[in-house]
Design a protein around this motif. Sequence first.
Motif, mmCIF file in Angstrom:
data_model
loop_
_atom_site.group_PDB
_atom_site.id
_atom_site.type_symbol
_atom_site.label_atom_id
_atom_site.label_comp_id
_atom_site.label_asym_id
_atom_site.label_seq_id
_atom_site.Cartn_x
_atom_site.Cartn_y
_atom_site.Cartn_z
ATOM 1 N N SER B 43 17.930 -4.088 -16.081
ATOM 2 C CA SER B 43 17.642 -5.392 -15.474
ATOM 3 C C SER B 43 17.529 -6.470 -16.538
ATOM 4 O O SER B 43 18.082 -7.564 -16.396
ATOM 5 N N ASP B 168 21.708 -6.635 -9.319
ATOM 6 C CA ASP B 168 20.660 -5.787 -9.884
ATOM 7 C C ASP B 168 20.112 -4.857 -8.801
ATOM 8 O O ASP B 168 19.296 -5.261 -7.976
ATOM 9 N N GLU B 169 20.576 -3.638 -8.801
ATOM 10 C CA GLU B 169 20.177 -2.636 -7.806
ATOM 11 C C GLU B 169 20.159 -3.217 -6.386
ATOM 12 O O GLU B 169 19.125 -3.222 -5.722
HETATM 13 MG MG LIG Z 1 15.709 -2.753 -13.013
#
Ligand SMILES: [Mg+2]
Lengths: 219, 249
Positions: B43, B168-169
């Motif tokens: 991240s 991000d995810e």
């Molecule tokens: Mg992360």
Amino acid sequence: MSYEYFMSMLIPMLEGAKATVLLFVIAIVLSIPLGFLLTLAVRSSIKPISYLAQTFIYVMRGTPLLLQLLFFVFGLPLLPVIGEYLVLDRFVAATLAFILNYSAYFAEIFRGGLISIDKGQYEASKVLGLSKWQTTVRVILPQMFRVTLPPIANESVSLVKDTALLYAVAVPELLHYAQTVVNRDFTIIPFFIAAGIYLLIAFGLTIVFKYLERKLQYE
Amino acid sequence: MSFIEVRNLQKSFGPLEVLKDISFDVQKNDVMAIIGPSGSGKSTMLRSLIQLEQVGGGSIIVDGDYLVKDGIYTNPTDSKMINSKMGMVFQQFNLFPHLTVKQNLELAPKLVKKEKVEDYGHRSIELLEKVGLASKADELPSRLSGGQKQRVAIARALMMNPDILLFDEPTSALDPQLTKEVLEVMRNLAEEHMTMIVVTHEMEFASNVANHVIFMDDGKIVEAGTPDEVIKSPKELRTKRFLNYELNK
Ligand SMILES: [Mg+2]
Ligand SMILES: Nc1ncnc2c1ncn2[C@@H]1O[C@H](COP(=O)(O)OP(=O)(O)O)[C@@H](O)[C@H]1O
């Protein structure tokens, strides 16, 4: 009790209620924006501004409103040197005290509201290219107002009741006229009428705030 | 010339070194999957590209322009211009809860690009159709499922016509059924040659949609290559262990 007699009590009291309502309206309209500016000042990266605002809020919340009222109405003119320029109309001086006192409470409410907003809102705004100002005005403030509406409603009702403190600095308002009639006629009915008028104002406020809450609902 | 060049990127949170000498390239039309255990710095790496984190050293070059050169950031005007080439989709969606779906899409084109309603009005409907949510245009986000929210977030990012999208995810907050509908939208974007960097735990997506995979661990890139190289036949022990764990979850 005749209708005429009832009106002879009610009419002067309504006169007093005017002062009550006027103080309330001026104080609420000015202390909410001022409170928000205070919140911004507290969050300012310029340390002296932040400390000044924090100290102001601390003093206003930490001392009795009645003391502040007495200070503004009777104390200011006694200040050395500048005192003679601070002889204000009593209603004006008292209103000033109310505005400053309530702005400190509103500042605390707004501070809490801002803290409750997820940092993801700032991040989404930033990656979309919104400026700081646009983010504040279009993303943060609408959410902050929504979450702070219930505590603002509470403070507003408190303000209605606190207007009765005008009695202590001899500005005629609702309670003052009620007391006058009580003394004149040896009857406690005016107290009940006064209570009814306060309740009515509070009730009206509650309706307005409930309406706003529903209108701004987004959860 | 690569669209994004990352060179020797370093980043610390206080004493904690989170990115240690990260270098990689992203070409136009690449779909790059970044995989790795939680806490490995994925991240932070992604957020550094889009200026949500400030790096301590190294360089980032976007479309030929330096965002950071040896740890020194360019001027605010240029960094803003560079940021406008990128869009980002967050794990927690980060939709604006007080605005309708359509307003979520239109806010930035209106405020940032000063577009007229004739322009953004059509585009928002088109993009909502593309993610299958035209019927939800006037709903508030709170009325949507997680998968729908994420598809709105993707459409919102696309409204700004970015050259690259960072994810991000994007499906980590979703259950499997909703994950599928979001991955489907991302797969379509890949087929349209959208350049994307995707931090993900979806190994199936990384294998079949990405053309590049980076495995990160402990702030470093341990292994990089095609999905066949990194996911099918990893060389490093750490990659093998991680994949073993992920695939048997
Ligand atoms: Mg992360
Ligand atoms: N804002 C922050 N402050 C301090 N430490 C952070 C912060 N953000 C992330 N970290 C730490 O940096 C490391 C990498 O985090 P992150 O980039 O989120 O990893 P990943 O996305 O791979 O799970 C973790 O140890 C995390 O605790």
